[in-house]
Design an enzyme around this catalytic site. Structure first.
Site, mmCIF file in Angstrom:
data_model
loop_
_atom_site.group_PDB
_atom_site.id
_atom_site.type_symbol
_atom_site.label_atom_id
_atom_site.label_comp_id
_atom_site.label_asym_id
_atom_site.label_seq_id
_atom_site.Cartn_x
_atom_site.Cartn_y
_atom_site.Cartn_z
ATOM 1 N NE ARG A 63 10.713 -1.725 -2.803
ATOM 2 C CZ ARG A 63 10.128 -2.070 -2.989
ATOM 3 N NH1 ARG A 63 9.860 -0.626 -2.216
ATOM 4 N NH2 ARG A 63 8.409 -2.553 -3.067
ATOM 5 C CE LYS A 80 5.005 4.523 0.620
ATOM 6 N NZ LYS A 80 6.146 3.312 0.431
ATOM 7 N NE ARG A 97 5.164 -11.664 2.308
ATOM 8 C CZ ARG A 97 6.031 -11.331 1.920
ATOM 9 N NH1 ARG A 97 5.007 -10.959 1.000
ATOM 10 N NH2 ARG A 97 7.680 -11.127 2.012
ATOM 11 C CG HIS A 121 -3.926 -13.696 6.394
ATOM 12 N ND1 HIS A 121 -2.960 -14.492 6.938
ATOM 13 C CD2 HIS A 121 -4.260 -13.875 4.957
ATOM 14 C CE1 HIS A 121 -3.463 -15.455 6.199
ATOM 15 N NE2 HIS A 121 -4.234 -15.431 4.910
ATOM 16 N N PRO A 134 0.295 -1.245 0.033
ATOM 17 C CG PRO A 134 -1.080 -1.903 1.658
ATOM 18 C CD PRO A 134 0.317 -1.987 1.014
ATOM 19 C CD GLU A 135 4.092 2.610 -4.174
ATOM 20 O OE1 GLU A 135 3.997 3.991 -4.595
ATOM 21 O OE2 GLU A 135 3.712 2.120 -4.403
#
Ligand code: ZN
Length: 265
Positions: A250, A59, A112, A93, A2-3
């Protein structure tokens, strides 16, 4: 991951579902996710009170309970929010569940486990401590120029450096550079004034348009890099095969034809 656009969508979702309802219960299913607070402190800080408003910076999402209590949410790599009825099964989750008096609950879901949930007293103090730069959408051209003018390195790394400006990550940095036809490894000092202005306009355009598309890959224009990035993807502008490279740790995707690397001499 998520950005800024995704977090803005989470903010709007939370605003539309979870404000002004009494918080009856706080269930922490995994404590790893808690930062700067324990499960007990979290429950004590929130139970019997209400989320009153929210504020996004880069973020990070901050939810105001009162002037001295804010809930902080960071979505890590896979975090998301889901508002559901108490008798519906919680998402697989679910890590933290905020139960409301109306038989609904807000679930912080995170496969995650890189997300973060915490309580804090002062949002501005937190931003200062973390040395987070201004939100990318709050920046004006003059400030944007100043930030770029003061730093050296690959343009993509600069866009993604949260201490310089907050909110842009790997995906949207690539998109902004694709739109401006700038190679992601271009040294920032080599960009002329005109290119910097284009970069600034593209930053605002891409982030706003992504928010309007609900940060959904299927809803952004097909002329964007996003629906095509990845192995075998082709440039929607010229049809060339897209390339990837590791920049600033990245994976950058770009079109080798539309985004030529400037010669180094
Ligand atoms: Zn191309």
């Amino acid at each position: 991951m998520p950005e800024l656009p995704e977090v803005e969508i989470f903010k709007r979702y939370l605003d539309a579902t979870s404000l002004h309802q009494r918080i009856d219960d706080v269930e922490v299913r995994n404590t790893y996710i808690l930062k700067e607070t324990s499960a007990r402190e979290l429950a004590r800080g929130l139970k019997g009170r209400r989320f009153e408003s929210s504020r996004r910076h880069g973020k990070h999402l901050f939810v105001r309970v009162d002037d001295e209590v804010w809930l902080r949410l960071h979505f890590g790599m896979t975090g998301s929010l889901q508002y559901c009825k108490n008798d519906e099964r919680a998402p697989r989750h679910a890590r933290v569940i905020f139960g409301f008096g109306n038989n609904y609950r807000l679930v912080f879901d995170d496969q995650r486990q890189f997300g973060q949930v915490g309580l804090l007293k002062d949002v501005d103090e937190f931003l200062k401590e973390r040395e987070l730069g201004p939100d990318a959408l709050d920046l004006g051209l003059a400030e944007f120029r100043q930030i770029l003018g003061k730093h050296r390195g690959a343009v993509k790394s600069i866009l993604m450096n949260q201490r310089l400006m907050s909110g842009i990550g790997n995906i949207y940095a690539d998109e902004i550079l694709f739109r401006t036809r700038i190679h992601p490894a271009t040294e920032i000092a080599r960009l002329k004034d005109r290119a910097v202005k284009k970069l600034f306009l593209a930053t605002h355009f891409v982030l706003r348009k992504a928010i309007a598309a609900k940060a959904d890959t299927n809803q952004v224009p097909q002329s964007w890099l996003l629906p095509h990035r990845g192995k075998g993807g082709k440039c929607p502008r010229c049809g060339s095969r897209l390339k990837s490279a590791s920049i600033g740790g990245r994976t950058a995707w770009f079109c080798p034809h539309c985004q030529k690397r400037p010669s180094q001499n």
